[in-house]
Design an enzyme around this catalytic site. Structure first.
Site, PDB file in Angstrom:
ATOM      1  N   THR A  12     -36.886  72.137  55.472  1.00 33.08           N
ATOM      2  CA  THR A  12     -37.857  72.507  56.499  1.00 33.08           C
ATOM      3  C   THR A  12     -39.083  73.197  55.930  1.00 33.08           C
ATOM      4  OG1 THR A  12     -36.111  72.707  58.166  1.00 33.08           O
ATOM      5  CG2 THR A  12     -38.158  73.877  58.611  1.00 33.08           C
ATOM      6  N   THR A  83     -31.890  74.519  54.980  1.00 32.00           N
ATOM      7  CA  THR A  83     -30.905  75.559  55.310  1.00 32.00           C
ATOM      8  C   THR A  83     -29.533  75.010  55.700  1.00 32.00           C
ATOM      9  OG1 THR A  83     -31.638  75.628  57.637  1.00 32.00           O
ATOM     10  CG2 THR A  83     -32.725  77.123  56.077  1.00 32.00           C
TER      11      THR A  83
END
Length: 297
Positions: A12, A83
């Site tokens: 991200t 993540t």
């Protein structure tokens, strides 16, 4: 001038908005580093091409990261990473790089760079940690630098998404280890789970992490003990960990745990499931390495 290596895998932190949602974009992390890095810091960036969503990360990617780190002779390393599988990579690198003499700092974000979220702060924290943290593998996230050995992603949306569960230290002279191809999985017991389902899964695996109840208990079911014992007997390595986040397993505390140990399942103690999986994978990789197998990233 201190030199650090940045290995940009994807995630991200380096994404931009696309027609169907966030997508990886080349150059985003590099531009941010150029803007925020101190002048006395020399940065070398090694970016995966193509960039990898963390849902795709696995042993071949870990080997590539390990190879890049093993050949680096500067002050520290930053690994930018998505993540979703950060806990797996944190455990894998901690164990494969045990004894390393410099800080390796994982870094990611819940929102991309240039969108007013957490990415800039996390990257700045990682830049500082790469030159000031003690040797070992760390995660720089939400204002904290925490050990990466036992990461838990406990929030899928909030910026403070991680905590770190203490793990037993891995002590060994530094000699990077690598991951050979193997068939491993994490299996979770639940009330009423058919033993045949566990047996069918184990039949396809070289090893498994079995998430059991509490301090180390399983349902009373002779068929379950049988499929576990049969898998162990044919060479499948099974390592038990608790479904609880902390506290670990205590063999002998409850009679309901006895079938595990009679079947030959090993005790993962306080390991997270991710740490137990990394340990099993490396242990199973050792024979292949001894025979001269050379993993390709």
């Amino acid at each position: 001038m201190a030199e650090i290596l940045v290995i940009h895998t994807g995630g991200t932190i380096g994404m931009v908005s696309g027609a169907e949602g966030l997508v990886p974009a080349a150059g985003v992390v590099e531009q941010a580093l150029a803007a925020m890095a101190p002048r006395d810091l020399e940065i070398t960036v090694e970016a995966f091409d193509p960039l990898v969503d963390s849902a795709e990360m696995g042993p071949a990617h870990w080997n590539r990261i390990i190879d890049l780190i093993a050949g680096f002779r500067g002050r520290g390393v930053i690994v930018t990473h998505g993540t979703d599988t950060m806990a797996f990579t944190g455990a894998a690198l901690t164990q494969a790089l045990a004894g390393i003499g410099l800080p390796v700092v994982l870094c990611g974000a819940m929102q991309p760079l240039r969108m007013g979220g957490d990415a800039e702060g996390n990257l700045a924290l990682a830049l500082d940690a790469a030159t000031t943290a003690a040797a070992g593998v760390w995660l720089a996230f939400a204002g904290r630098v925490m050990p990466a050995a036992g990461l838990v992603k406990h929030d899928s949306q909030g910026d403070d998404a991680f905590r770190s569960v203490p793990q037993e230290p891995v002590t060994a002279p530094f000699g990077p280890r690598r991951f050979a191809p193997a068939r491993l999985a994490i299996l979770t017991l639940s009330p009423g789970l058919p033993a045949a389902m566990i047996g069918a899964a184990l039949a396809e695996l070289d090893g498994a992490v079995l998430r059991v109840f509490g301090a180390g208990t399983v349902m009373t079911n002779p068929a379950l003990e049988q499929v576990l014992a049969e898998a162990v007997a044919r060479g499948c390595r099974i390592r038990a960990v608790s479904q609880c986040e902390t506290g670990g397993l205590v063999p002998g505390a409850y009679a309901a745990g006895a079938p595990l140990w009679r079947a030959g399942v090993t005790n993962g103690g306080t390991e997270t499931a991710e740490a137990a999986l990394a340990r099993l994978w490396l242990d199973l990789s050792e024979p292949a390495m001894a025979l001269g197998y050379s993993p390709q990233g």
